[in-house]
Design a protein around this motif. Structure first.
Motif, PDB file in Angstrom:
ATOM      1  N   PRO A  47     -10.741  -5.275   6.060  1.00 56.12           N
ATOM      2  CA  PRO A  47     -11.143  -3.915   6.419  1.00 56.12           C
ATOM      3  C   PRO A  47     -10.014  -3.073   7.019  1.00 56.12           C
ATOM      4  N   ASP A  48      -8.868  -3.685   7.344  1.00 55.96           N
ATOM      5  CA  ASP A  48      -7.748  -2.911   7.890  1.00 55.96           C
ATOM      6  C   ASP A  48      -6.966  -2.174   6.808  1.00 55.96           C
ATOM      7  N   TYR A  49      -7.238  -2.461   5.566  1.00 59.89           N
ATOM      8  CA  TYR A  49      -6.535  -1.820   4.453  1.00 59.89           C
ATOM      9  C   TYR A  49      -6.982  -0.371   4.335  1.00 59.89           C
ATOM     10  N   ASP A  50      -6.011   0.564   4.297  1.00 63.12           N
ATOM     11  CA  ASP A  50      -6.324   1.987   4.163  1.00 63.12           C
ATOM     12  C   ASP A  50      -5.684   2.529   2.888  1.00 63.12           C
ATOM     13  N   PRO A  51      -6.456   2.723   1.826  1.00 60.91           N
ATOM     14  CA  PRO A  51      -5.875   3.182   0.560  1.00 60.91           C
ATOM     15  C   PRO A  51      -5.593   4.688   0.505  1.00 60.91           C
ATOM     16  N   ILE A  52      -6.070   5.454   1.465  1.00 53.80           N
ATOM     17  CA  ILE A  52      -5.934   6.914   1.408  1.00 53.80           C
ATOM     18  C   ILE A  52      -4.474   7.369   1.300  1.00 53.80           C
ATOM     19  N   PRO A  53      -3.536   6.864   2.127  1.00 53.38           N
ATOM     20  CA  PRO A  53      -2.151   7.324   1.967  1.00 53.38           C
ATOM     21  C   PRO A  53      -1.591   7.057   0.570  1.00 53.38           C
ATOM     22  N   LEU A  54      -2.004   5.960  -0.030  1.00 48.78           N
ATOM     23  CA  LEU A  54      -1.499   5.624  -1.357  1.00 48.78           C
ATOM     24  C   LEU A  54      -1.999   6.597  -2.408  1.00 48.78           C
ATOM     25  N   ILE A  55      -3.200   7.094  -2.219  1.00 50.39           N
ATOM     26  CA  ILE A  55      -3.764   8.061  -3.168  1.00 50.39           C
ATOM     27  C   ILE A  55      -2.906   9.322  -3.213  1.00 50.39           C
TER      28      ILE A  55
END
Length: 66
Positions: A47-55
């Protein structure tokens, strides 16, 4: 323009088109590798994974101490 000049432009166009197709194929290979790495990172971080910056084209924040 002479017929030869027009033909030369067509040759240049076709060469550029072929180069663009090769570049696009390489970009797609790189994109797929990035997606695979993101999936591995998501699996590892849970759950610590944040895909938003990669988008939006940003990379991962790196821990400078590691």
């Amino acid at each position: 323009m002479t017929p030869k000049e027009i033909n030369d432009l067509k040759k240049k166009h076709n060469a550029l088109l072929e180069r663009g197709q090769e570049m696009y194929a390489e970009v797609m290979r790189l994109h797929n590798q990035c997606l695979e790495l993101q999936a591995h990172i998501e699996d590892a971080e849970g759950p610590d994974y944040d895909p938003i910056p990669l988008i939006f084209g940003a990379g991962f924040r790196l821990d400078d101490d590691l």
